[in-house]
Design a protein around this motif. Structure first.
Motif, short mmCIF file in Angstrom:
data_model
loop_
_atom_site.label_atom_id
_atom_site.label_comp_id
_atom_site.label_asym_id
_atom_site.label_seq_id
_atom_site.Cartn_x
_atom_site.Cartn_y
_atom_site.Cartn_z
N TYR A 47 4.34 55.30 9.49
CA TYR A 47 5.78 55.56 9.63
C TYR A 47 6.15 55.69 11.11
N ASP A 62 2.75 53.85 -1.80
CA ASP A 62 2.86 54.48 -0.47
C ASP A 62 3.60 53.56 0.50
N GLU A 119 7.30 53.74 -0.23
CA GLU A 119 7.86 55.02 0.21
C GLU A 119 7.95 55.11 1.73
N HIS A 120 6.95 54.58 2.45
CA HIS A 120 6.99 54.58 3.91
C HIS A 120 8.20 53.80 4.42
N LYS A 170 10.99 53.19 2.84
CA LYS A 170 12.20 53.95 2.52
C LYS A 170 12.43 55.05 3.55
N GLU A 171 11.36 55.71 3.95
CA GLU A 171 11.47 56.78 4.94
C GLU A 171 11.91 56.24 6.30
N VAL A 172 11.35 55.09 6.67
CA VAL A 172 11.71 54.48 7.95
C VAL A 172 13.19 54.10 7.97
N LEU A 185 15.56 55.36 6.11
CA LEU A 185 16.36 56.58 6.07
C LEU A 185 16.49 57.20 7.46
N LYS A 186 15.41 57.13 8.24
CA LYS A 186 15.40 57.78 9.55
C LYS A 186 15.95 56.90 10.66
N SER A 209 21.13 60.96 1.80
CA SER A 209 20.76 61.14 3.20
C SER A 209 20.12 62.50 3.45
N ASP A 210 19.19 62.53 4.37
CA ASP A 210 18.51 63.76 4.74
C ASP A 210 19.47 64.66 5.50
#
Length: 388
Positions: free
Chosen positions: A6, A163, A166-167, A169-171, A173-174, A202-203
């Motif tokens: 990530y 994984d 999900e990685h 998606k996290e990237v 999102l950020k 959103s976070d």
């Protein structure tokens, strides 16, 4: 320091954003702006609109141009740089950009206006690069998700695929958050922040950190004032979410059991404690109870304690307490069970930011949260480590 996949992806993309800031245009200080638009595939007579944002968040028209021979032109002046939006009849959505008294060039993508290219000043070049990299990430996520789905259908080994999804998606999102952190004086950061606020997924931490990083002068703009109205409530939400982050001491709570006796979390703590949110009315939650019965039978003698928090009490239940007690009996739940019978209005579920069922939090012997919503081998491996 160990870099995760990530972190590496984010690092590479940010470096590419910084390195690709060369432009064929030269910024010139002047007292007016000129926008030359290229609109391949769009018909004569269609109208293009420049719009700004008022304090209520509505778009108001600043200028209009007519497309002729696949081209359009705007001219005018602004007192300061700010975010405007380009809209064109027959195209869905709008294209955000930063207006200033410079010469700009728009190359319109008629299939997706947000993928149009803007050239002419550094801030818009940076926006272009952001959109290009974001599109690459989204395409990669789409491709990986489809590959994952096909592998499941073909009964192939899917180890690691979840994984990877999900990685990505996290990237994604950020990514807007990283842009804002690295471009704190860009008005476009307000557009990204506003989009983050409008998306419920959103976070909340990213939103708060992004807002705090933005240049104070930008916060006084119309869009900045609009964004600011949402921040106090999001700070409250973030504080609640942060209270149950992994590594934090779990908030204590108490509520009545089926016999009316008050049970307190801190008084039943074991070497490991599983706080489990469920309800009698939700089938998936009931199916999960069978797994927990086996888990409790296997590890209770080694120091595992559990406490069930039922969110019974929805408007469709005529006798929520009876439903709850019957479910405890049918599912053979012999560990501590409590409920305020207030559905998702329950103070405990609010303190733990529970928005769906089932949900669980694993605590160590000191009451520190060490896992959330763990399943299968992940939960058992964590339990074994705690119960040594």
């Amino acid at each position: 320091m160990k870099l995760t996949c990530y972190s590496i992806i984010i690092f590479v993309l940010l470096i590419s954003c910084k390195e690709d800031k060369k432009t064929e245009f030269i910024e010139v200080n002047q007292d007016h702006y000129t926008i030359q638009g290229s609109a391949p595939g769009l018909f004569n007579g269609l109208r293009a609109y420049l719009k700004s944002t008022d304090e209520k968040g509505f778009l108001k028209s600043q200028d209009t141009a007519i497309i002729m021979n696949e081209a359009f032109t705007f001219e005018g002046n602004v007192d300061h740089s700010e975010v405007w939006f380009l809209e064109i009849n027959s195209l869905d959505g709008s294209l955000p950009f930063v207006i200033d008294n410079v010469n700009l060039s728009f190359e319109i993508n008629k299939d997706d206006i947000k993928q149009s290219v803007i050239k002419g000043n550094q801030v818009n070049n940076t926006i272009n690069e952001f959109n290009i990299q974001l599109k690459k990430l989204e395409d990669s996520l789409s491709h990986t998700s489809e590959r994952y789905r096909q592998m499941i259908l073909n009964k192939e080994n899917v180890t690691g695929m979840s994984d990877k999804v999900e990685h990505l998606k996290e990237v994604i999102l950020k990514f807007p958050h990283e842009f804002i952190q690295n471009n704190t004086d860009s008005p476009y950061g307000l557009v990204l922040l506003n989009n983050m606020i409008r998306r419920s997924a959103s976070d909340k931490g990213f939103i708060v950190e992004s807002y705090d990083a933005i240049n104070e002068d930008l916060k006084t703009s119309n869009l900045g004032k609009r964004v600011a109205k949402s921040i106090p409530n999001i700070r409250i939400q973030y504080a609640i979410i942060a209270a149950t982050d992994i590594g934090r001491v779990a908030p204590n709570f108490s509520a009545p059991d089926p016999n009316g006796n008050i049970i307190e979390l801190n008084k039943i703590r074991g070497k490991a404690t599983l706080v489990h949110f469920w309800s009698s009315w939700y089938k998936a939650s009931r199916r999960d109870n069978a797994r927990l019965v086996k888990l409790y039978d296997k590890y209770h003698d080694q120091g595992l304690e559990m406490i069930g928090v039922s969110l019974d009490g929805n408007t469709n239940q005529t006798h929520p307490k009876s439903d709850w007690k019957q479910a405890i009996k049918e599912d053979k739940l012999i560990w501590s069970q409590i409920s305020n019978l207030k559905y998702f209005n329950d103070s405990i579920s609010n303190a733990y930011n529970v928005r769906s069922l089932p949900a669980s939090f694993l605590l160590d012997s000191d009451g520190v949260i060490v896992g959330k919503n763990l399943q299968g081998n992940s939960l058992e491996d964590k339990l074994k480590a705690l119960l040594k």
